[in-house]
Design a protein around this motif. Structure first.
Motif, PDB file in Angstrom:
ATOM      1  N   LYS A 145       0.803  -1.319  -0.039  1.00 18.55           N
ATOM      2  CA  LYS A 145       0.096   0.055   0.007  1.00 18.55           C
ATOM      3  C   LYS A 145       0.926   1.349  -0.117  1.00 18.55           C
ATOM      4  O   LYS A 145       1.051   2.030   1.041  1.00 18.55           O
ATOM      5  CB  LYS A 145      -0.810   0.043   1.395  1.00 18.55           C
ATOM      6  CG  LYS A 145      -1.890  -0.886   1.030  1.00 18.55           C
ATOM      7  CD  LYS A 145      -2.974  -0.472   2.487  1.00 18.55           C
ATOM      8  CE  LYS A 145      -4.500  -0.967   1.909  1.00 18.55           C
ATOM      9  NZ  LYS A 145      -5.470   0.142   2.446  1.00 18.55           N
ATOM     10  N   CYS A 146       1.600   1.262  -1.163  1.00 20.34           N
ATOM     11  CA  CYS A 146       2.579   2.596  -1.129  1.00 20.34           C
ATOM     12  C   CYS A 146       2.111   3.807  -1.085  1.00 20.34           C
ATOM     13  O   CYS A 146       0.784   4.144  -1.752  1.00 20.34           O
ATOM     14  CB  CYS A 146       3.591   2.387  -2.397  1.00 20.34           C
ATOM     15  SG  CYS A 146       3.982   0.927  -2.842  1.00 20.34           S
TER      16      CYS A 146
ATOM     17  N   ARG B 239      -3.311   7.580  -4.353  1.00 22.82           N
ATOM     18  CA  ARG B 239      -3.066   7.636  -2.825  1.00 22.82           C
ATOM     19  C   ARG B 239      -2.012   8.763  -2.422  1.00 22.82           C
ATOM     20  O   ARG B 239      -2.198   8.971  -1.549  1.00 22.82           O
ATOM     21  CB  ARG B 239      -2.459   6.362  -2.263  1.00 22.82           C
ATOM     22  CG  ARG B 239      -2.755   5.988  -0.983  1.00 22.82           C
ATOM     23  CD  ARG B 239      -2.259   4.649  -0.452  1.00 22.82           C
ATOM     24  NE  ARG B 239      -3.024   3.377  -0.764  1.00 22.82           N
ATOM     25  CZ  ARG B 239      -2.686   2.676  -1.434  1.00 22.82           C
ATOM     26  NH1 ARG B 239      -1.496   2.514  -1.877  1.00 22.82           N
ATOM     27  NH2 ARG B 239      -3.522   1.570  -1.922  1.00 22.82           N
TER      28      ARG B 239
END
Ligand code: SF4
Ligand code: SF4
Ligand code: SF4
Ligand code: SF4
Length: 503
Positions: free
Chosen positions: A224-225, A384
């Protein structure tokens, strides 16, 4: 010694060979001598045309042809012949047969086809190396898949190479000696026994040609960079049938290189089945991975790729800050496993706020890794990263590190168009995008790759707001997604080239 042998000794050995000793009886003759024995029985008049050595300067212009035809079959190759022995110092000459054959070629005393027939008879089938393909792009090309080299050809060279399909002997058709010599020198052609007939998938490509395809096999990922532009994964896989069909269409469209990505492509459910059929496709296959799932145990999942690119966003501290605890060592282990299998590796790095301080040390570390390419970029604000904007360095902070990039090949760098001129992306949902960042699709795999690709509207450099920038031909306007508007300037590239705002 019979009379023909005596004639060859007189016309070739005594005149041209620096190793000749008049009274020595040899048990074994070198291949140069045997060639002239054959030639003297077929075409005795040619031997009479050999000039005295003094009037001929040996230039070794046909080294690769003669090496294939003579030395590779010679009992003295390496062990016994100074000329082919790599440990021999100085500049040793070849045997007299080799020198006299060079003379025949150099002065066109003998017709090329006849020469080829005599030099290389039953073993003289000529074929393009298995990992080289012909491509009909904007003009004709030869693509060396393993070395990722693209050679532009003229029409005559293209037609000659098309005929080099493994089922024809060199002597069967006319060839250009210089061109043949260059192809042998580069190792693009091989001469040897008859091979299976090779079918080249040739047809004119669309224009612009689609040379690079990013194939996102899956949106699933084990990490989940903090800067992942994809955001939260949708957990979709592109069905294997769709993958195979798009690979086939891409190859038919004369494509060169496929980048298998994700998500994390090692999470693709049908990776084993895909690997089983990968060799069918005559394109360069590059796996883009976060490196945490590659190990010696699962080498069957990745050992057929031509190159494996690892994402590495810093040394331990910087990398793990953005990609998660414990990830650095697994990537380094993965790189070791790939190297042990002899597969070339490359590294892709994002400059972010937490690797700025360690970048110099990272550069030294990468310099010791023997990588094909170190690509360096700055994250785009998407996915993200929108929730983690503190990871993003300013353009001025990040830009100097882009100069650390090494290697890499982009075929077509001279064309006057902005990024992505020969590239598109296929998503796990089957959408065809200009690149992974542009979410408005050109089409879908249901429409077909080619139909979708033909809807692309290339961005001409002359239409950019950068049109008057003195760095335009090098910079090409940078990244169109990161630019301020489709035709705007890319602030990271402006910082790299020292271009001030409002200029
Ligand atoms: S140059 Fe050496 S290896 Fe080549 S044919 Fe002559 S003797 Fe043999
Ligand atoms: S950047 Fe790559 S490895 Fe990281 S979460 Fe996104 S897809 Fe996964
Ligand atoms: S928009 Fe950016 S990411 Fe997309 S092809 Fe251009 S440079 Fe690459
Ligand atoms: S340096 Fe800036 S203005 Fe110049 S071409 Fe690149 S993006 Fe455009």
């Amino acid at each position: 010694m019979n009379s023909r042998e005596a004639f060859v000794v007189e016309a070739v050995c005594s005149r041209y060979c620096s190793y000749y000793k008049p009274d020595r009886e040899e048990d074994t003759a070198c291949e140069g001598f045997k060639f002239f024995q054959r030639l003297s029985s077929q075409t005795p008049a040619i031997l009479a045309a050999l000039r005295p050595k003094q009037s001929y300067a040996f230039k070794d212009c046909y080294h690769h042809l003669l090496y294939h035809a003579l030395c590779k079959r010679c009992d003295f190759l390496v062990d016994g012949c100074d000329f082919t022995d790599p440990n021999c110092t100085g500049d040793p000459l070849p045997c007299g047969g080799y020198i006299a054959a060079d003379l025949l070629l150099e002065h066109s005393i003998m017709h090329e086809n006849q020469l080829a027939e005599t030099l290389i008879s039953e073993q003289g089938y000529i074929a393009l190396r298995d990992d080289c393909v012909l491509r009909h792009l904007e003009s004709p090309y030869l693509y060396d898949i393993t070395n990722d080299e693209l050679y532009e050809l003229d029409q005559q060279g293209f037609e000659f190479l098309t005929a080099c399909n493994g089922s024809r002997q060199l002597a069967e058709f006319p060839f250009n000696k210089e061109f043949l010599e260059t192809c042998l020198k580069e190792g693009l052609l091989v001469i040897g026994p008859r091979k299976d007939l090779r079918h080249f998938k040739l047809r004119p490509s669309p224009i612009p040609s689609l040379r690079y395809l990013e194939l996102q096999l899956t949106s699933r990922c084990n990490l989940k960079c903090g800067h992942c532009y994809l955001g939260e994964p949708t957990k979709r896989d592109l069905p294997l049938a769709a993958v195979l069909s798009v690979l086939e269409e891409f190859e038919q469209m004369q494509g060169l290189r496929v980048l298998f990505s994700g998500g994390e492509p090692l999470m693709y459910a049908e990776l084993r089945a895909l690997n089983a059929v990968l060799p069918r496709y005559g394109v360069r296959k590059v796996l883009l991975t976060n490196g945490t799932m590659i190990s010696r145990k699962n080498h069957a999942d990745w050992c057929l790729f031509d190159e494996i690119q690892f994402s590495l966003d810093g040394l331990q501290k910087g990398h793990e800050r953005i990609r998660g605890a414990g990830t650095f060592d697994t990537v380094v282990d993965g790189m070791d496993a790939v190297r042990e299998k002899g597969i070339p590796i490359s590294i892709a790095t994002m400059v972010h706020r937490h690797n700025l301080e360690e970048f110099e040390t990272l550069a030294k570390w990468v310099g010791d890794q023997e990588v094909l390419e170190w690509s360096i970029d700055v994250p785009c604000i998407a996915g993200r990263l929108l929730e983690n904007l503190d990871f993003l360095p300013t353009p001025e902070e990040a830009a100097p590190f882009l100069r650390y990039a090494t290697g890499g090949s982009y075929h077509g760098a001279d064309e006057p168009f902005a990024c992505g001129y020969h590239l598109c992306t296929v998503t796990p949902e089957g959408a065809v995008l200009k690149c992974g960042f542009f979410d408005k699709p050109l089409g879908s795999l249901k429409d077909g790759l080619e139909t979708s690709w033909k809807r692309i509207r290339p961005v001409s450099l002359s239409n950019l707001e950068c049109a008057s920038c003195s760095h335009l031909l090098d910079c090409k306007g940078g990244c169109r997604f990161r630019a301020e508007g489709l035709l705007g300037k890319d602030p990271v590239m402006c910082a790299l080239y020292g271009v001030m705002e409002n200029t």
